[in-house]
Design an enzyme around this catalytic site. Structure first.
Site, PDB file in Angstrom:
ATOM      1  CB  SER A  76     -18.558 -14.472  26.600  1.00  0.00           C
ATOM      2  OG  SER A  76     -17.562 -14.153  25.655  1.00  0.00           O
ATOM      3  NE  ARG A 105      -4.858  15.070 -14.351  1.00  0.00           N
ATOM      4  CZ  ARG A 105      -4.444  15.783 -13.314  1.00  0.00           C
ATOM      5  NH1 ARG A 105      -4.690  17.092 -13.263  1.00  0.00           N
ATOM      6  NH2 ARG A 105      -3.821  15.199 -12.320  1.00  0.00           N
ATOM      7  CE1 TYR A 144     -15.843  -9.610  27.297  1.00  0.00           C
ATOM      8  CE2 TYR A 144     -17.525  -8.986  28.892  1.00  0.00           C
ATOM      9  CZ  TYR A 144     -16.777  -9.963  28.256  1.00  0.00           C
ATOM     10  OH  TYR A 144     -16.951 -11.283  28.571  1.00  0.00           O
ATOM     11  N   GLY A 165     -19.463 -16.479  21.647  1.00  0.00           N
ATOM     12  CA  GLY A 165     -18.321 -17.145  21.007  1.00  0.00           C
ATOM     13  C   GLY A 165     -18.609 -17.171  19.519  1.00  0.00           C
ATOM     14  CG  HIS A 205      -3.618 -19.398  -1.405  1.00  0.00           C
ATOM     15  ND1 HIS A 205      -2.885 -20.112  -0.482  1.00  0.00           N
ATOM     16  CD2 HIS A 205      -4.922 -19.611  -1.103  1.00  0.00           C
ATOM     17  CE1 HIS A 205      -3.714 -20.755   0.329  1.00  0.00           C
ATOM     18  NE2 HIS A 205      -4.969 -20.462  -0.023  1.00  0.00           N
ATOM     19  NE  ARG A 234      -8.152 -19.738  23.476  1.00  0.00           N
ATOM     20  CZ  ARG A 234      -7.759 -19.019  22.423  1.00  0.00           C
ATOM     21  NH1 ARG A 234      -8.390 -19.125  21.288  1.00  0.00           N
ATOM     22  NH2 ARG A 234      -6.717 -18.227  22.517  1.00  0.00           N
ATOM     23  CG  MET A 272      -9.643   3.824 -15.120  1.00  0.00           C
ATOM     24  SD  MET A 272     -11.197   4.574 -14.730  1.00  0.00           S
ATOM     25  CE  MET A 272     -10.750   5.513 -13.304  1.00  0.00           C
ATOM     26  CG  ASN A 290     -13.883 -17.712  16.468  1.00  0.00           C
ATOM     27  OD1 ASN A 290     -14.107 -16.649  15.917  1.00  0.00           O
ATOM     28  ND2 ASN A 290     -12.762 -17.975  17.111  1.00  0.00           N
ATOM     29  NE  ARG A 350      -3.227  11.480  -5.026  1.00  0.00           N
ATOM     30  CZ  ARG A 350      -2.984  10.715  -6.056  1.00  0.00           C
ATOM     31  NH1 ARG A 350      -3.902   9.910  -6.498  1.00  0.00           N
ATOM     32  NH2 ARG A 350      -1.833  10.749  -6.678  1.00  0.00           N
ATOM     33  CE  LYS A 373      -6.548  12.061 -11.382  1.00  0.00           C
ATOM     34  NZ  LYS A 373      -6.258  11.235 -12.577  1.00  0.00           N
ATOM     35  CB  CYS A 424     -14.644 -14.221  23.715  1.00  0.00           C
ATOM     36  SG  CYS A 424     -15.628 -15.724  23.639  1.00  0.00           S
ATOM     37  N   GLY A 450      -3.711   4.322 -10.480  1.00  0.00           N
ATOM     38  CA  GLY A 450      -3.084   3.645 -11.608  1.00  0.00           C
ATOM     39  C   GLY A 450      -3.989   2.740 -12.420  1.00  0.00           C
TER      40      GLY A 450
HETATM   41  P1  ADP Z   1      -3.121   9.532 -12.115  1.00  0.00           P
HETATM   42  O1  ADP Z   1      -4.521   9.420 -11.682  1.00  0.00           O
HETATM   43  O2  ADP Z   1      -2.545   8.263 -12.623  1.00  0.00           O
HETATM   44  O3  ADP Z   1      -2.257  10.233 -11.106  1.00  0.00           O
HETATM   45  P2  ADP Z   1      -3.236  12.031 -13.496  1.00  0.00           P
HETATM   46  O4  ADP Z   1      -4.453  12.397 -14.248  1.00  0.00           O
HETATM   47  O5  ADP Z   1      -3.089  12.663 -12.181  1.00  0.00           O
HETATM   48  O6  ADP Z   1      -3.127  10.463 -13.423  1.00  0.00           O
HETATM   49  O7  ADP Z   1      -2.037  12.450 -14.434  1.00  0.00           O
HETATM   50  C1  ADP Z   1      -0.864  11.735 -14.590  1.00  0.00           C
HETATM   51  C2  ADP Z   1       0.300  12.728 -14.645  1.00  0.00           C
HETATM   52  O8  ADP Z   1       0.109  13.702 -15.652  1.00  0.00           O
HETATM   53  C3  ADP Z   1       0.464  13.464 -13.338  1.00  0.00           C
HETATM   54  O9  ADP Z   1       1.820  13.440 -12.998  1.00  0.00           O
HETATM   55  C4  ADP Z   1       0.001  14.851 -13.638  1.00  0.00           C
HETATM   56  O10 ADP Z   1       0.695  15.756 -12.881  1.00  0.00           O
HETATM   57  C5  ADP Z   1       0.294  14.985 -15.134  1.00  0.00           C
HETATM   58  N1  ADP Z   1      -0.658  15.936 -15.710  1.00  0.00           N
HETATM   59  C6  ADP Z   1      -1.975  15.791 -15.785  1.00  0.00           C
HETATM   60  N2  ADP Z   1      -2.563  16.869 -16.319  1.00  0.00           N
HETATM   61  C7  ADP Z   1      -1.569  17.745 -16.583  1.00  0.00           C
HETATM   62  C8  ADP Z   1      -1.532  19.065 -17.121  1.00  0.00           C
HETATM   63  N3  ADP Z   1      -2.632  19.692 -17.461  1.00  0.00           N
HETATM   64  N4  ADP Z   1      -0.336  19.649 -17.262  1.00  0.00           N
HETATM   65  C9  ADP Z   1       0.786  18.998 -16.913  1.00  0.00           C
HETATM   66  N5  ADP Z   1       0.831  17.773 -16.380  1.00  0.00           N
HETATM   67  C10 ADP Z   1      -0.344  17.131 -16.226  1.00  0.00           C
HETATM   68 MG    MG Z   2      -2.437  11.945 -10.353  1.00  0.00          MG
END
Ligand code: ADP
Ligand code: MG
Ligand code: MG
Length: 880
Positions: A767, A93, A854, A769, A459, A565, A104, A771, A337, A23, A834, A102
């Site tokens: 060949s 961030r 192959y 095998g 599971h 087989r 951290m 497994n 990204r 990021k 194989c 999601g």
């Molecule tokens: P994640 O990794 O969970 O996507 P982010 O660090 O990208 O977390 O931020 C979560 C949200 O906060 C994102 O929707 C981002 O656009 C918003 N955000 C982060 N920094 C700023 C900022 N400086 N101004 C406005 N929105 C921000």
């Molecule tokens: Mg983000």
């Protein structure tokens, strides 16, 4: 000046990915290529590691560098952190070098306090001031001060419920928001160790510390375990000036993909919300609007977004996933990204980008994860029938789509029963509340798996994905009662034996049978695979036992059969009785008589395979499994068999007992069968060569390769090869057809790899095998390993399941050694693999590097293997 702990966005570079996290490095790059993003800086992953090394203390010098960098932002924007008149607000961030979506946390609106909020309310807009402040209190309270999020949610909900109708967060008045802020502060005072810090710099310090701490939080640690990400990477911390999507109706926040990630269609795709901030779009606070609406609502900002999306795509030469915010009509990018995509999306995007001149074919081929291709190869439900079934009310329930593909079968609640019925050729679907390791055999036998409980990593889900079987989990609308042998959903009862259809791609469960369609390798998919083939060196064949498999294999681009087989052919229809008669025969004559009944059928099987594989080699393995696998499994079958083959039940029972082995995997099987009962090898060879001769006479180009299994030394092979060669000579002389054939062996016992140079004096091909080779090398039976292997993987005693991914360290050495030694005595030796590893991308790449000719895999994996084999070449030439 001591160590450097941070980089301003202007200074960071993409090469610093490991230091800045994806990021942070991405935002730095945005800054440098002139895409509007608010100013800021990135604290390095080094600082995170130093924080832990010092027992969770910020490393020396870090704070001073932070203060200086904040002053830099203040100077640029003409604002001051903590100043009520011209306040600077910041976001903090998180982000490691690899994406952990999601896992951290992020804190927005830092720098607000009672004073600053009042200042903003006065000079700008009270509603905005207290909306931002309550968001800060809520996020800071939860993430930094560890107050459970519900405490805040409850208050917010209560306010929304005031009055006659339920309101949305945007309907709350400024005064209400201000009251909410007071309530939030009270909650923090009551439930956290300290009150909410009014000092903005204290907020900043605590937020940075909290991001470092979240690296070792349970959520993040668990995620890294599952995805094999090392703890030592550490997280970077991005500190950035805020922009506001909640500053009125001309403000918004959203997410945009530069192309549709599901279909790959080249069109901006995404969602947004006006009067919103941060995670509102993904958190489902309100229903977001599709981006098309933005075009009407804020045409200029939309046009700018389109322009930026195009620029970013050209810059990264890949589909981007963009987070943006519009503050009073002005567009800001907050993250970009490479976007995650489906298999279909990945292929369409790669092909389109080549046609647009954005990337070349090499890049396109490298771009698509081979595993993603498998998604396109599952049978799917026919849409028209799906719609009709829904109209007829046959949609029973919807659960989680845990493993893609659709299948119909009879409902079975018991894994033993599933195994028994499937051995009789029934299609069954195993239905359980949830599954456990002891259900494994039932899962193997089932066409699909359905559970009423459990999530995407349960599971059932994990095992089903491993086996590539359709699976729906967590279908909570269904009550499963294994004791009563029934399940029910919405008043409909389904008893054991009734038919259902499970669609693991959508999570749907239907009553009755819905027709499925075989996937097709056409259009862009075919174009793309064609490009992969341009680079590929290794051949790709398929493991196919039936004409249907062979046809499918050809359709998916297999260049021959790498393993047929023959034993599967003995189970079908009445043949099993002839087989049983053969097994219980006491003299070679009796045995020949029984075999003679199987021979014409077997010959016909081969004729069909040769016709389908016209011009491609077909490896046929002589009989391999322990004989008792063919014997009657229970008393009923025993009686029936005795009657059909005309022996007494007692005699048959005695034979069956005599054939029981202590350890069948290492017992009378493979070439040992052919050595004890040469008639079997003779019969099979005759069926092969007569079929080949007949096909060749029709104009089919045949290339039979006879493979002797479980050979551990030269003499075994020599003896069996002698039989095959004699039969071949005899058939050729009789039919007048000269047939180009090979005799070789399956290398699946470690000893065979050790003495490969000797074996290759006779063998024309090997060949691997893998497994069995894996079982024998580890001394671990695959069926029993389910008991302990999960623990091994959990505790990282093994990094990978060796039955899924070829164990390069151990088994791989045998493959390498066997290949080298074999070619020492026979340079033209053809070498393939194989085992199921032949369709697993990392294993395929290993085979390429080891110089194999192959790989052979299940028909559905053929395109995966073709792509992996192409990537292996490209990775080699790029030196990686
Ligand atoms: P994640 O990794 O969970 O996507 P982010 O660090 O990208 O977390 O931020 C979560 C949200 O906060 C994102 O929707 C981002 O656009 C918003 N955000 C982060 N920094 C700023 C900022 N400086 N101004 C406005 N929105 C921000
Ligand atoms: Mg983000
Ligand atoms: Mg074997």
């Amino acid at each position: 000046m001591g160590r450097r702990w941070l980089y301003r966005f202007e200074e960071g570079a993409a090469e610093l990915l490991h230091l800045l996290g994806s990021k942070g490095a991405g935002i730095a790059e945005l800054t440098q290529i002139g895409i509007p993003t608010p100013p800021g800086f990135v604290i390095t992953t080094d600082a995170c590691n130093a924080y832990y090394a010092a027992g969770r203390h910020l490393p020396e010098g870090l704070w001073e560098q932070v203060l200086e960098a904040v002053r830099g932002i203040e100077g640029r924007l003409g604002k001051r952190f903590g100043d009520p008149n011209r306040p600077l607000l910041l976001s903090v961030r998180s982000g490691a070098a690899v994406s952990m979506p999601g896992m951290m946390d992020t804190v927005l609106n830092l720098g607000l306090n009672d004073h600053v909020a009042a200042g903003i309310a006065h000079s700008l807009d009270p509603r905005f001031a207290y909306d931002a402040y309550r968001r800060l209190l809520q996020m800071f309270g939860r993430i930094v001060m560890k107050v459970p999020g519900e405490a805040f949610e409850e208050v917010l909900e209560a306010y929304k419920r005031r009055g006659p109708v339920l309101r949305q967060d945007t309907d709350l008045e400024a005064e209400e928001l201000q009251e909410i802020c007071e309530r939030f502060k009270a909650i923090i005072r009551a439930r956290a160790a300290q009150p909410f810090p009014q000092d903005p710099y204290e907020q900043l310090r605590q937020a940075i510390t909290a991001v470092f701490d979240s690296w070792m939080g349970k959520r993040a640690v668990d995620y890294r375990r599952i995805h094999r990400i090392p703890d030592t990477l550490g997280t970077a911390v991005t500190v950035q000036a805020m922009v506001f999507g909640n500053l009125g109706p001309d403000s918004a926040t959203g997410v945009a993909f530069t192309r549709n990630p599901a279909t790959g269609e080249k069109r901006l795709y995404g969602e947004y919300l006006t009067q919103a901030q941060g995670e509102d779009v993904v958190a489902g606070i309100r229903t977001p609007k599709p981006l098309e609406h933005l075009q009407e609502e804020m045409p200029e900002a939309y046009a700018e977004l389109v322009r930026i999306a195009e620029r970013l795509e050209r810059h990264y030469r890949d589909m981007q996933d963009i987070e943006f915010t519009i503050e009073r009509g002005r567009l800001w990018v907050l993250q970009t990204r490479s976007g995650k995509r489906t298999g279909a999306g990945a292929i369409r995007i790669a092909v389109d980008m080549v046609q647009e001149g954005l990337i070349d074919r090499r890049a396109a081929v490298m771009r698509v994860e081979p595993e993603l291709v498998a998604q396109l190869l599952h049978p799917t439900l026919d849409e028209a029938h799906r719609a009709r079934a829904r109209e007829e009310g046959r949609l029973l329930a919807r659960g989680l789509p845990a493993s893609p593909g659709a299948a119909s079968g009879r409902v079975v609640f018991d894994p033993d029963e599933a195994e028994r019925l499937s051995a009789q050729g029934e299609r069954v679907i195993l239905v359980r509340p949830e599954t456990a390791p002891e259900d494994f055999h039932g899962m193997v036998a089932a066409r699909a798996i359905l559970t009423s409980r459990g999530g995407m990593t349960s599971h059932a889900a994990v095992v089903a994905r491993g086996m590539g079987k359709p699976c729906v989990v967590g279908a909570e609308a269904i009550t499963v009662d294994p004791t009563a042998q029934e399940m029910s959903a919405g008043g409909v009862r389904v008893r054991a034996g009734e038919w259902i259809t499970v669609d693991g791609s959508t999570g749907e469960v239907y009553l009755g049978v819905l027709p499925t369609r075989d996937p097709e390798l056409a259009g862009e998919f075919a174009t793309f695979m064609g490009w992969a083939d341009e680079f590929r060196r290794m051949g790709v064949r398929a493991n196919a036992d039936t004409p249907q498999d062979a046809q499918r294999a050809r359709a998916f681009g297999a260049e021959g059969i790498g393993l047929c087989r023959t034993e599967h052919m003995f189970f079908t229809g009445d043949r099993i009785y002839a087989m049983r008669e053969m097994i219980v025969a006491t003299t070679p004559e009796e045995r020949r008589a029984a075999l003679a009944r199987i021979e014409p059928l077997q010959r016909q099987d081969f004729v069909e395979l040769f016709r389908i594989m016209d011009g491609f080699p077909v490896v046929i393995r002589t009989l391999d499994p322990p004989l008792h696998e063919f014997l009657p499994p229970d008393e009923d079958a025993l009686r029936e068999t005795a009657q059909r083959i005309g022996v007494s039940v007692e005699v048959l029972r005695g034979k069956v007992a005599a054939l029981r082995e202590a350890n069948p995997m290492m017992g009378l099987r493979g070439c040992r069968l052919g050595i004890l009962y040469p008639e079997i090898t003779e019969m099979q060879a005759r069926a092969i060569f007569e079929a080949a001769a007949a096909c060749q006479a029709e104009g089919v180009r045949v290339e039979p390769e006879v493979m002797i299994p479980l050979v551990s030394g030269l003499n075994e092979l020599r003896q069996q090869a002698e039989i095959v060669r004699q039969v071949a000579e005899e058939v050729q002389a009789r039919t007048g057809q000269r047939i180009h054939y090979r005799i070789g062996t399956m290398v699946e016992v470690p000893r065979a790899a050790l003495v490969a140079d000797r074996i290759a004096e006779v063998a024309e091909f090997f060949s691997f095998g893998t497994n069995d080779l894996t079982q024998f090398t580890f001394g671990m039976s695959r069926d029993d390993a389910v008991r302990f292997l999960p623990r091994y993987l959990d505790q990282r005693i093994l990094q990978e399941d060796p039955f899924q991914m070829l164990d390069r360290e151990g088994v791989g050495q045998l493959v390498r050694m066997g290949t080298e030694r074999g070619r020492l005595s026979r340079p033209e030796l053809v070498v393939g693999i194989c085992g199921e590893h032949g369709g697993e991308p990392a294993s395929v790449k290993f085979c390429h590097r080891t110089g194999l000719d192959y790989v052979s895999c299940s028909p559905y994996r053929v395109p995966v293997a073709r792509l992996a084999a192409a990537q292996a070449v490209l990775e080699e030439s790029s030196g990686g």
